[in-house]
Structures are given as structure tokens and as C-alpha cells.
Design a protein around this motif. Sequence first.
Motif, PDB file in Angstrom:
ATOM      1  N   GLY A  28     -29.235  35.705 -37.938  1.00  0.00           N
ATOM      2  CA  GLY A  28     -29.578  36.934 -38.638  1.00  0.00           C
ATOM      3  C   GLY A  28     -29.172  36.923 -40.099  1.00  0.00           C
ATOM      4  N   ALA A  29     -27.927  36.541 -40.377  1.00  0.00           N
ATOM      5  CA  ALA A  29     -27.448  36.516 -41.762  1.00  0.00           C
ATOM      6  C   ALA A  29     -28.177  35.466 -42.577  1.00  0.00           C
ATOM      7  CB  ALA A  29     -25.935  36.252 -41.783  1.00  0.00           C
ATOM      8  N   GLY A  30     -28.391  34.289 -41.988  1.00  0.00           N
ATOM      9  CA  GLY A  30     -29.093  33.232 -42.705  1.00  0.00           C
ATOM     10  C   GLY A  30     -30.538  33.597 -42.978  1.00  0.00           C
ATOM     11  N   LEU A  31     -31.223  34.139 -41.976  1.00  0.00           N
ATOM     12  CA  LEU A  31     -32.622  34.510 -42.146  1.00  0.00           C
ATOM     13  C   LEU A  31     -32.779  35.596 -43.201  1.00  0.00           C
ATOM     14  CD1 LEU A  31     -35.250  34.836 -39.373  1.00  0.00           C
ATOM     15  CD2 LEU A  31     -35.018  36.692 -41.009  1.00  0.00           C
ATOM     16  N   LEU A  32     -31.880  36.566 -43.216  1.00  0.00           N
ATOM     17  CA  LEU A  32     -31.995  37.669 -44.173  1.00  0.00           C
ATOM     18  C   LEU A  32     -31.736  37.204 -45.607  1.00  0.00           C
ATOM     19  CD1 LEU A  32     -32.646  40.660 -44.354  1.00  0.00           C
ATOM     20  CD2 LEU A  32     -30.205  41.160 -44.123  1.00  0.00           C
ATOM     21  N   ILE A  33     -30.792  36.280 -45.797  1.00  0.00           N
ATOM     22  CA  ILE A  33     -30.518  35.807 -47.162  1.00  0.00           C
ATOM     23  C   ILE A  33     -31.685  34.961 -47.660  1.00  0.00           C
ATOM     24  CG2 ILE A  33     -29.287  33.632 -46.659  1.00  0.00           C
ATOM     25  CD1 ILE A  33     -28.205  36.228 -49.273  1.00  0.00           C
ATOM     26  N   VAL A  34     -32.343  34.203 -46.769  1.00  0.00           N
ATOM     27  CA  VAL A  34     -33.517  33.430 -47.174  1.00  0.00           C
ATOM     28  C   VAL A  34     -34.679  34.367 -47.488  1.00  0.00           C
ATOM     29  CG1 VAL A  34     -35.258  31.763 -46.385  1.00  0.00           C
ATOM     30  CG2 VAL A  34     -32.844  31.330 -45.948  1.00  0.00           C
ATOM     31  N   TYR A 151     -31.713  26.539 -34.987  1.00  0.00           N
ATOM     32  CA  TYR A 151     -31.255  27.657 -35.813  1.00  0.00           C
ATOM     33  C   TYR A 151     -31.738  27.508 -37.258  1.00  0.00           C
ATOM     34  CZ  TYR A 151     -28.073  29.293 -32.137  1.00  0.00           C
ATOM     35  OH  TYR A 151     -27.546  29.789 -30.961  1.00  0.00           O
ATOM     36  N   TYR A 152     -31.671  26.276 -37.770  1.00  0.00           N
ATOM     37  CA  TYR A 152     -32.102  26.067 -39.154  1.00  0.00           C
ATOM     38  C   TYR A 152     -33.576  26.413 -39.328  1.00  0.00           C
ATOM     39  CZ  TYR A 152     -34.169  23.722 -43.083  1.00  0.00           C
ATOM     40  OH  TYR A 152     -34.918  23.455 -44.187  1.00  0.00           O
ATOM     41  N   ALA A 153     -34.421  25.969 -38.386  1.00  0.00           N
ATOM     42  CA  ALA A 153     -35.854  26.228 -38.498  1.00  0.00           C
ATOM     43  C   ALA A 153     -36.150  27.720 -38.489  1.00  0.00           C
ATOM     44  CB  ALA A 153     -36.604  25.525 -37.363  1.00  0.00           C
ATOM     45  N   ILE A 154     -35.435  28.472 -37.658  1.00  0.00           N
ATOM     46  CA  ILE A 154     -35.642  29.925 -37.616  1.00  0.00           C
ATOM     47  C   ILE A 154     -35.194  30.562 -38.931  1.00  0.00           C
ATOM     48  CG2 ILE A 154     -35.009  32.076 -36.451  1.00  0.00           C
ATOM     49  CD1 ILE A 154     -34.643  30.419 -33.891  1.00  0.00           C
ATOM     50  N   ILE A 155     -34.038  30.146 -39.423  1.00  0.00           N
ATOM     51  CA  ILE A 155     -33.532  30.677 -40.692  1.00  0.00           C
ATOM     52  C   ILE A 155     -34.504  30.370 -41.824  1.00  0.00           C
ATOM     53  CG2 ILE A 155     -31.732  30.344 -42.447  1.00  0.00           C
ATOM     54  CD1 ILE A 155     -29.736  30.056 -40.097  1.00  0.00           C
ATOM     55  N   ASN A 156     -35.051  29.153 -41.827  1.00  0.00           N
ATOM     56  CA  ASN A 156     -35.984  28.748 -42.875  1.00  0.00           C
ATOM     57  C   ASN A 156     -37.226  29.630 -42.906  1.00  0.00           C
ATOM     58  OD1 ASN A 156     -36.862  26.598 -44.889  1.00  0.00           O
ATOM     59  ND2 ASN A 156     -38.533  26.483 -43.408  1.00  0.00           N
ATOM     60  N   SER A 157     -37.614  30.194 -41.761  1.00  0.00           N
ATOM     61  CA  SER A 157     -38.792  31.057 -41.717  1.00  0.00           C
ATOM     62  C   SER A 157     -38.539  32.413 -42.373  1.00  0.00           C
ATOM     63  CB  SER A 157     -39.261  31.264 -40.264  1.00  0.00           C
ATOM     64  OG  SER A 157     -38.328  32.038 -39.536  1.00  0.00           O
ATOM     65  N   GLY A 158     -37.322  32.655 -42.835  1.00  0.00           N
ATOM     66  CA  GLY A 158     -37.019  33.903 -43.533  1.00  0.00           C
ATOM     67  C   GLY A 158     -37.901  34.132 -44.745  1.00  0.00           C
ATOM     68  N   THR A 159     -38.359  33.041 -45.384  1.00  0.00           N
ATOM     69  CA  THR A 159     -39.281  33.176 -46.508  1.00  0.00           C
ATOM     70  C   THR A 159     -40.496  34.001 -46.113  1.00  0.00           C
ATOM     71  OG1 THR A 159     -38.596  31.027 -47.389  1.00  0.00           O
ATOM     72  CG2 THR A 159     -40.701  31.907 -48.161  1.00  0.00           C
ATOM     73  N   SER A 160     -41.015  33.722 -44.929  1.00  0.00           N
ATOM     74  CA  SER A 160     -42.203  34.440 -44.457  1.00  0.00           C
ATOM     75  C   SER A 160     -41.924  35.929 -44.261  1.00  0.00           C
ATOM     76  CB  SER A 160     -42.691  33.843 -43.141  1.00  0.00           C
ATOM     77  OG  SER A 160     -43.112  32.520 -43.341  1.00  0.00           O
ATOM     78  N   TRP A 194     -23.644  40.929 -45.423  1.00  0.00           N
ATOM     79  CA  TRP A 194     -23.614  40.322 -44.087  1.00  0.00           C
ATOM     80  C   TRP A 194     -23.083  38.891 -44.162  1.00  0.00           C
ATOM     81  CZ3 TRP A 194     -28.389  40.460 -40.292  1.00  0.00           C
ATOM     82  CH2 TRP A 194     -27.963  40.101 -39.015  1.00  0.00           C
ATOM     83  N   ASN A 195     -23.569  38.134 -45.134  1.00  0.00           N
ATOM     84  CA  ASN A 195     -23.131  36.748 -45.269  1.00  0.00           C
ATOM     85  C   ASN A 195     -21.670  36.635 -45.694  1.00  0.00           C
ATOM     86  OD1 ASN A 195     -25.419  34.431 -45.126  1.00  0.00           O
ATOM     87  ND2 ASN A 195     -26.343  36.415 -45.646  1.00  0.00           N
ATOM     88  N   LEU A 196     -21.162  37.654 -46.372  1.00  0.00           N
ATOM     89  CA  LEU A 196     -19.752  37.665 -46.748  1.00  0.00           C
ATOM     90  C   LEU A 196     -18.853  37.546 -45.526  1.00  0.00           C
ATOM     91  CD1 LEU A 196     -17.416  38.154 -48.799  1.00  0.00           C
ATOM     92  CD2 LEU A 196     -17.822  40.615 -48.472  1.00  0.00           C
ATOM     93  N   PHE A 197     -19.244  38.178 -44.442  1.00  0.00           N
ATOM     94  CA  PHE A 197     -18.414  38.193 -43.239  1.00  0.00           C
ATOM     95  C   PHE A 197     -18.755  37.069 -42.261  1.00  0.00           C
ATOM     96  CE2 PHE A 197     -18.429  42.641 -44.712  1.00  0.00           C
ATOM     97  CZ  PHE A 197     -17.055  42.835 -44.829  1.00  0.00           C
ATOM     98  N   ILE A 198     -19.876  36.399 -42.456  1.00  0.00           N
ATOM     99  CA  ILE A 198     -20.323  35.402 -41.482  1.00  0.00           C
ATOM    100  C   ILE A 198     -20.121  33.977 -41.961  1.00  0.00           C
ATOM    101  CG2 ILE A 198     -22.303  34.554 -40.148  1.00  0.00           C
ATOM    102  CD1 ILE A 198     -21.175  37.357 -39.388  1.00  0.00           C
ATOM    103  N   MET A 199     -20.479  33.684 -43.201  1.00  0.00           N
ATOM    104  CA  MET A 199     -20.511  32.301 -43.650  1.00  0.00           C
ATOM    105  C   MET A 199     -19.112  31.727 -43.866  1.00  0.00           C
ATOM    106  SD  MET A 199     -23.509  31.323 -43.480  1.00  0.00           S
ATOM    107  CE  MET A 199     -25.050  32.155 -43.082  1.00  0.00           C
ATOM    108  N   PRO A 200     -18.930  30.448 -43.517  1.00  0.00           N
ATOM    109  CA  PRO A 200     -17.610  29.820 -43.654  1.00  0.00           C
ATOM    110  C   PRO A 200     -17.295  29.472 -45.094  1.00  0.00           C
ATOM    111  CG  PRO A 200     -19.188  28.194 -42.916  1.00  0.00           C
ATOM    112  CD  PRO A 200     -19.921  29.518 -42.953  1.00  0.00           C
ATOM    113  N   GLY A 201     -16.016  29.471 -45.410  1.00  0.00           N
ATOM    114  CA  GLY A 201     -15.574  29.025 -46.717  1.00  0.00           C
ATOM    115  C   GLY A 201     -15.393  27.527 -46.723  1.00  0.00           C
TER     116      GLY A 201
END
Length: 417
Positions: A28-34, A151-160, A194-201
Motif C-alpha cells: 500500500g505505501a509503496g504503490l501510493l508513493i509511486v 510485491y514489486y510488480a504490484i507497487i510498480n503499477s502505482g503509475t497507472s 504513510w512511508n514515514l512509518f513503513i519504510m526502513p532506514g
Amino acid sequence: MSVAKLHRPMNRCPPILLKRNSPFNVVGAGLLIVAATYGLSRYTYGLFVPAIRQDFMLDQATVGAIGSASYLGYLLATLVSPFLVRRFGARLPILLGGATATLGMSLIGLANNPIWLALGVTLAGCSPGLAYPPLSDAIKQLCSAEKQSRYYAIINSGTSFGVMVSGPLALFAGPRWQLAWLCFAFIALIATLWNLFIMPGHASEADDQERAGKERTDDTRTGHEPMRVLLRRKLKDRAVCRLLLGALLFGLVTSVYWTFSVDLIAGENDLPDAGRVMFWMVVGIAGVAGGLAGELVTRFGLARVLQWASLAIAASIAILTMASGDMLVLTLSAVVFGAMFILITALYGIWSVTCFPEAPSAGFGLTFFLISAGQLISPTLAGVGAKLWDMAGVFQVTAVLCLGLLLLLPAQDIRSM
């Protein structure tokens, strides 16, 4: 009723929503940022060009220069992002990408002169270059190996999804087109938080230490080598050269469609504004099918899927010149191009990670840098070609060049990241 039941929280969230590396949060976070950085910040500018020209009284050369500034911003950001990942981890560049998308689109929405408009478009254009490459590192850290490609392929479709949202908002806003950009900026803000709380440092954080330690054990010699040394070594690899040349060619041929397809069909078929927006939306909706890239690679192998997709996208470019007012043919071209564009970008992303296992974001960044370099060069070449022939001839030549991707397929079978 027991005391324990009386004191049980009434609105407790399901554990899967609270867990940082749950499918809902990662995808969700990855798809939304894309969607915010690519689908809205980068690809939506062309949809609003007629309104921008009218309100700011700009000629085509100035509008084109502003659009080129967006591409240049993206290229520079793509070069910077891998260095930020290696120094600070995935979270910082992703957040910077979300922040520049929010700020850039806010400036476009509030601009009252061409200078502020150009600044906003440039900042917005930088955002995917910052946010997209680190997603490969984040996925590698947060997801198990068998889930990474999917997961990557789904996130990549965020452009659409971003392109899909832009069309209805453009129709809704009408002459108040800047209101749509403020809505886009709000979406980017939500994605950033959303990505602030999800993505790793950095990989040295406690919850990533074990995974990072395993990666260092696998290849201690290359894990911390300078970027310059890494790239010099990788460019001697034939597989890497095929990847990078294919990425450049892919950017060259697809940019013609993104830039001139609406102009081509409007000129040949006299489509009204609503028809052009609908065509644009169909391209975006079809791109959701590109989220199947991970499944297709696992089942058939990356080389075979890329071969099929290259043939299909070449056909979609060619048949656009044969529409002659036939809405069925126009729709077919839009559906095939939208789906294959997102699918092929996902394939190049997966391929880049397999070529750069010790530094996924470096391979990711370099690959998409070359795709965008092709997209920067191509519109100018297509414009010159249109003066020598007509735009339909340019599209036909582009379709033939697209077949060159068949000569740049991976030599080895790839079935996962």
C-alpha cells in the motif's frame, strides 16, 4: 461478562495493519508513493498543457522547455538517490521524493506566473527519481525472497493508478485546473506520511541487522565498494550492458507515444477534449495489468515475458496510425500500450536487481536513469522527424525501432528478484 472482556479495546486494529512489513503496509505505501510521484507528479503535466498555455499565455516552445526541465530534474534525482540509499538507507530518499512531489504540485496549484509554474513542475519531476530507486532496497529488506517480485510488480503499477486518478480530476476541475494539482499534492502528502512509518532506514537498524548481516556475508568484498568502482566493474558484464541498452531504447520508443499519441489521434480523428482524456484514462487503467509481472516472470521466465511484451508494445504503437477514426482500434492501442508499458518497466526493475544484487538501488537507479534519458531525447527527435514526414510516419518508424528490444533480452533465465 468477565472483567477482561469489559476492558478489551473496542476499536483495535487487526495485527496485519499494525505490522510494518505486512503486505497491506508494504504494498500500500509503496504503490501510493509511486502513484503520487510517477503517475501524478511526472506523467500528468501533458494532460494539462492546453489549460496551462491558455492561462499563462505560453507558446509551445516555452511549454516544451518547462516539460524538459521536469525530465532533467528527474535525471539528476535518479543519480543522487542511490548515493542517499547507501549512506542513509531507503527511507530518507523515499521521504524526500514524497516531499518534493507535495511541494512541487502545491506550487503548480498556486502558481500565478510562469516562473513559479516552472519551479513547481521541476520539483515535481524530481520526485520519482528520488523515491523510486530505493523501493528495491526497501522490498529486499521488508519482504521474504519468494514475495519480492510479486510485491514489486504490484507497487510498480502505482503509475497507472496515478494516471487513472488524474483523468477524472481533470474533468471535474475543468477550467479550475489548478485545483486538481492541489488535490494531487494532498495525495502525495498522505503517501509521504504513510512511508514515514513503513519504510526502513539504514540496514544497521535493529530490525534489519540480521538481514543486512546475511547480505554482507554473501558478498563482503562488494557490499561497501565505492559506487564508481561498482559501476566500472558492472559495465564489463554483458548482461548489464544488455539491460542498460535495452532500457535506453525502451525510453526512446515509449516517449513518442506518451508525448504525441493524444496529438496524433486528435489531429487525425478530431476528438473532443473529453475523448482525449478518456483515451488517456484507458492507458492508465490498462497499466494495472502490469502488476502481474511478478507472477509472469515466476511462471514463464523474464526473457520470454519481455519478448512477448516487446512485440505487443511495438504493435500498439503501429496500430495507432491505422485507427482512422475507429474507436475500437484506438482503445485497443491504448489498452495494449498501457499494460505493456507498466509490465516492461517492472521487468527491467526485476532484471536490474538481479544484475546488482549487492546494490539494488544502484542498478535500479541507473536503469531508470537511462529509460528517462531516452524519454528526454526522443520527443525532440520525433518533432524533427515530423517535419520530414508526418507524425504517423514517426510512429511507424518508432514501432520498427521497438523491435530492437528483441535483440537485448537477458541471456539467462530469470524467475525472481
